[in-house]
Design an enzyme around this catalytic site. Structure first.
Site, PDB file in Angstrom:
ATOM      1  N   ASP A 442     -73.155 -48.463  11.980  1.00 21.34           N
ATOM      2  CA  ASP A 442     -72.418 -49.546  12.624  1.00 21.34           C
ATOM      3  C   ASP A 442     -71.590 -50.238  11.539  1.00 21.34           C
ATOM      4  O   ASP A 442     -72.017 -50.330  10.390  1.00 21.34           O
ATOM      5  CB  ASP A 442     -73.408 -50.531  13.254  1.00 21.34           C
ATOM      6  CG  ASP A 442     -72.710 -51.739  13.831  1.00 21.34           C
ATOM      7  OD1 ASP A 442     -71.763 -51.563  14.592  1.00 21.34           O
ATOM      8  OD2 ASP A 442     -73.116 -52.868  13.492  1.00 21.34           O
ATOM      9  N   ASP A 640     -77.589 -53.347  13.236  1.00 21.18           N
ATOM     10  CA  ASP A 640     -78.259 -54.637  13.049  1.00 21.18           C
ATOM     11  C   ASP A 640     -78.175 -55.555  14.251  1.00 21.18           C
ATOM     12  O   ASP A 640     -78.829 -56.596  14.270  1.00 21.18           O
ATOM     13  CB  ASP A 640     -77.654 -55.365  11.848  1.00 21.18           C
ATOM     14  CG  ASP A 640     -76.241 -55.863  12.134  1.00 21.18           C
ATOM     15  OD1 ASP A 640     -75.496 -55.159  12.834  1.00 21.18           O
ATOM     16  OD2 ASP A 640     -75.890 -56.959  11.651  1.00 21.18           O
ATOM     17  N   ASP A 644     -76.719 -52.717  19.192  1.00 15.76           N
ATOM     18  CA  ASP A 644     -77.085 -51.451  18.560  1.00 15.76           C
ATOM     19  C   ASP A 644     -78.417 -50.907  19.067  1.00 15.76           C
ATOM     20  O   ASP A 644     -78.754 -49.750  18.801  1.00 15.76           O
ATOM     21  CB  ASP A 644     -77.188 -51.620  17.032  1.00 15.76           C
ATOM     22  CG  ASP A 644     -75.862 -51.990  16.399  1.00 15.76           C
ATOM     23  OD1 ASP A 644     -74.826 -51.478  16.875  1.00 15.76           O
ATOM     24  OD2 ASP A 644     -75.847 -52.790  15.455  1.00 15.76           O
TER      25      ASP A 644
END
Length: 845
Positions: A442, A640, A644
């Site tokens: 990410d 995080d 996600d």
């Protein structure tokens, strides 16, 4: 997962027996027994009573972990410490000292006098029956001291679950029984005056072997127990960190109370040098806090009002007043302890190989020992020779080495990770992390810091940086936009004076306006500012270059004059490029996932050095991207945020950044407490090193038994005259488990941040992936009507929902969608898919 303490286990066959018994209980969905920590993890709806009864019926003892203790941070840690306390080594040490005392006397008479003529009292000289009786009594004493082998061994035999103690008990017992038979036969020969037979029977005494086997196995058990204790040092160290008291504010007084009395919402104070008792939020004061106990990071972290603090960290300088936010088992420390404990209680996939072997190993050994005796008797050898070979088979075989090969390596590897702020939640995650072929990252908060920073200040002609920053500060001070915070922080760093504005207005999607000293200030994007003030071509080009580099240019004006441009960007973390390079050097394909537009994403991706960028992904789209990636190999997702969590769950391995949300951490298999991307390659190295260590342990455990059992059985005696004394067999058995555990302890020396020895793990599907990519087809769609990143995301999602489309790279600025196809699809279908979203397709190439 409910955890239990299991007593009475002595080897892998025991743990396998308990596991099978509990797994058969209705309602149990998963059961994993750890010989290393004498613990059992059970999942399902079965009651505590049913589970304990199943263990008891199998011939062992069980109790609920921490039973009777209050569910608090301190008591749970104390219960854990109590479970891991090494009670075995002291008990074995006492047994060994007592055994050796009697064994030395026994060896003096049996071998010292008989073989080397050492002196004995006159009344015993030439009295062979008395010598035999003395040896029998000394052996019985040693056997009583080590009665646990016989109780456990024969209990396992009765329950049709023979274990290592069964082998020891049969070996020692057979030696004693045969020697006792020889002693009685000797008395009969002496009664008939047959002194030749008396002397012959003297050579059939194996009393010293019976006692020596028990003593040597006890030595091995003690060494093994001490080594096993070292493997749990990391977990015991964490438990010792748990604070026992806290200073809370009751009324207007500071009162010291036990940690169990601290409630959520209580105010507590921490003075310099004291441990922070529970997780909380600073409400007064500032200080530097040493968080190395949790994160492994030695540099203290500054804390001010509003910052979070964690239990077991150390306040180093200032006075802090905090409000308790998480207490008891909810604290970060307790959760870490629980993660490490759960990892010890779970079983790695590779351990199933050893379990299957251990389940049939002991019965096979007993069968081999019986066949060995029968074969040698048929071959014409004496009963003593045949029995010696059978006993040697029993005592050299070592199921413990097989049973310990995996759990000791898992525990040491997990402890190493914990000391460095890398938390593997289960044994499976520790084993599997090193097998990843693709790592999806990410962008925000993982590759980047997640907090926008000012990167460039470009004043217009005749304007200084100080003036530009001053006006930008005054205007953005009333804004709540994340980009505004970056400008405010920069202004504070530069000590820019704050000017009070009036008439502040935020125009969504455009910019800001306000009045300062009767002059109108403007701030916003190029479109908004160019409608208010003149923007020259040179400044416009500079802004475009900033945008191409992944930065957001913010324009500022005063009345009809351009003041300049301030660029803001979510900057890449310092360690991200190096971490990504290390992953690539390991042979891992690195992908960046982001909801940003294509241009910004590619700029960030280029700076970070990733192999592939997938942009314009909506939160729910990340899970779909991971699903497609899994077709090409094993995928790890690193993230995080709450958005996600689905992707972390879908991936083969979910890795959460520790500073992220609780939802992301709960969904992940591995948690990086330091929130550093460099811990991702470190976790993979630790996993690979642990798996390599397990392979070494299993190899030596199997190799030892494959070589040792034929030697003990006398297979090589007819060819080379090789035969193994049962006492040496017992010594070898003792050392085998000790060697396996010692090999696992080598992991404590492994340098998980050393990238110099990285070896590329060849992905099995690499060729398949490249062939598939060769067959892919490309198409470019020209689309009108897309105005922003949301438009891009909507078009991307619609196109990638088509089974023939592997990837759609959409840009609203270029007005295009570049498609990667895995099969033929008509232009009409593509066109209809986009136009159903209210956009116009002008052409398809």
């Amino acid at each position: 997962m409910e955890q239990y303490i299991v007593t009475g286990m002595s080897c892998a066959a025991c743990s396998s027996r308990v596991e099978k018994a509990v797994s058969k209980v209705p309602g149990v969905t998963s059961c994993s027994v750890s010989l290393l920590t004498n613990s059992m993890g059970v999942e399902g709806t079965a009651s505590e009573q049913e589970i304990i009864k199943a263990v008891t019926d199998a011939g062992y003892g069980a109790s609920k972990k921490g039973e009777g203790a209050a569910k608090t941070q301190s008591s749970s840690a104390s219960a854990g410490e109590d479970m891991l306390k090494d009670r075995t080594t002291p008990a074995l040490k006492k047994r060994l000292i007592a055994s050796l005392g009697f064994l030395i006397v026994l060896m003096y008479f049996s071998m010292g006098h008989m073989m080397w003529g050492w002196p004995v009292p006159g009344f015993m000289k030439d009295n062979h029956v008395m010598m035999g009786l003395l040896q029998m009594l000394l052996t019985i004493t040693v056997m009583v001291i080590n009665q646990k082998f016989f109780i456990s061994g024969f209990k396992g035999l009765i329950h049709r679950a023979p274990n290592m103690d069964t082998l020891v008990a049969l070996g020692s017992g057979a030696s004693f029984v045969y020697s006792t038979y020889a002693l009685f036969a000797m008395t009969d020969a002496q009664m008939h005056g047959d002194m030749d037979a008396v002397m012959s029977y003297m050579h059939d005494f194996y009393f010293e072997s019976a006692a020596m086997i028990l003593a040597l196995i006890t030595v091995g058990k003690m060494l093994e127990a001490r080594s096993k204790g070292k493997t749990t040092d990391a977990l015991k160290g964490l438990m010792k960190l748990a604070p026992k008291t806290a200073v809370v504010i009751r009324g207007e007084k500071e009162v010291q109370v036990s940690i169990e009395q601290v409630q959520k919402g209580d105010c507590f104070v921490v003075k310099p040098g004291e441990n922070i008792p529970v997780d909380g939020e600073v409400i007064e004061g500032n200080s530097a806090v040493n968080e190395s106990s949790l994160t492994g990071e030695s540099i203290p972290v500054d804390k001010a009002v509003g910052d979070k603090v964690s239990a077991a960290t150390v306040n180093q300088s200032g006075y802090l007043k905090c409000r308790a936010t998480r207490v008891g088992e909810d604290t970060t420390l307790s959760q870490i302890i629980q993660m490490v404990s759960d990892a010890a209680a779970t079983k790695a996939p590779i351990a199933k190989i050893a379990d299957r072997v251990s389940g049939v190993f002991v019965p096979m050994v007993i069968t081999i020992a019986v066949l060995t005796i029968i074969v040698w008797l048929i071959a014409g050898q004496s009963i003593g020779f045949a029995l010696s070979r059978g006993i040697a088979v029993l005592v050299i075989s070592c199921p413990c080495a097989l049973g310990l090969a995996t759990p000791v390596a898992i525990m040491v590897g997990n402890g190493m990770g914990a000391r460095n702020g890398i938390m593997f939640k289960t044994a499976v995650s520790l084993e599997e992390t090193g097998k990843m072929q693709i790592v999806a990252l990410d962008k925000t908060g993982t590759i980047t810091s997640g907090e926008p920073k000012v990167t460039d200040i470009i004043p217009a002609a005749g304007v200084t940086e100080e003036v530009l920053l001053k006006y930008a500060y005054a205007l953005e001070n009333k804004s709540e936009h994340p980009l505004a915070r970056a400008i405010l922080e920069k202004a504070k760093e530069e000590n820019a004076g704050i000017e009070e504005v009036t008439g502040f207005q935020a125009l969504p999607g455009n910019g800001l306006t306000a009045i300062l000293d009767e002059h109108t200030l403007y701030g916003g994007n190029h479109t908004f500012i160019s409608s208010k003030v003149s923007v020259d071509g040179d400044m416009q080009k500079k802004a475009e270059k900033l945008a191409e580099a992944g930065k957001t240019p913010l324009f500022f004006g005063n009345e009809d004059r351009l003041l300049g441009v301030i660029a803001v960007a979510d900057v890449i973390k310092e360690d991200s490029p190096q971490a990504i390079k290390e992953l690539q050097n390991m042979g891992i394909h690195v992908v960046m996932l982001t909801g940003d537009n294509e241009r910004t994403a590619k700029a960030i991706g280029q700076q970070a050095g990733v192999d592939e960028v997938i942009a314009g992904v909506l939160p729910e789209g990340k899970e779909q991207v991971i699903r497609k990636m899994k077709e090409k190999g094993k995928v790890a997702m690193v993230g995080d945020g709450i958005n996600d969590a689905p992707a972390l769950t879908r991936a083969d391995m979910g890795i959460a950044i520790g500073a992220g949300t609780d939802v992301a951490i709960d969904a992940a298999d591995v948690v990086l407490m330091k929130s550093r991307l460099s811990d991702v390659p470190a976790a993979i190295r630790m996993s690979r090193a642990t798996l390599r260590n397990i392979h070494e342990n299993l190899f030596w455990a199997f190799f030892y038994n494959i070589i040792g059992i034929p030697l003990a059985a006398g297979v090589w005696y007819p060819l080379f005259g090789w035969k193994l004394n049962p006492m040496f067999g017992a010594a070898a058995m003792s050392l085998s488990s000790f060697c396996v555990v010692s090999n696992a302890l080598k992991l404590n020396l492994f340098k998980m941040y050393d990238a110099s020895k990285d070896k590329k793990l060849k992905a099995k599907k690499e060729k398949k992936r490249s062939k598939k990519e060769d067959k892919t087809m490309k198409k470019i769609m020209h689309i009108e009507g897309m105005m922003c990143g949301h438009c891009e995301a909507a078009v991307k999602k619609a196109l990638e929902a088509l089974p023939q489309v592997d990837e759609a790279v959409v840009s609203h600025e270029a007005g295009t969608a570049e498609l990667t196809l895995n099969a033929e699809i008509t232009d009409d279908v593509l066109k209809k898919t986009v136009e159903d979203k209210d956009y116009t397709v002008t052409s398809v190439e």
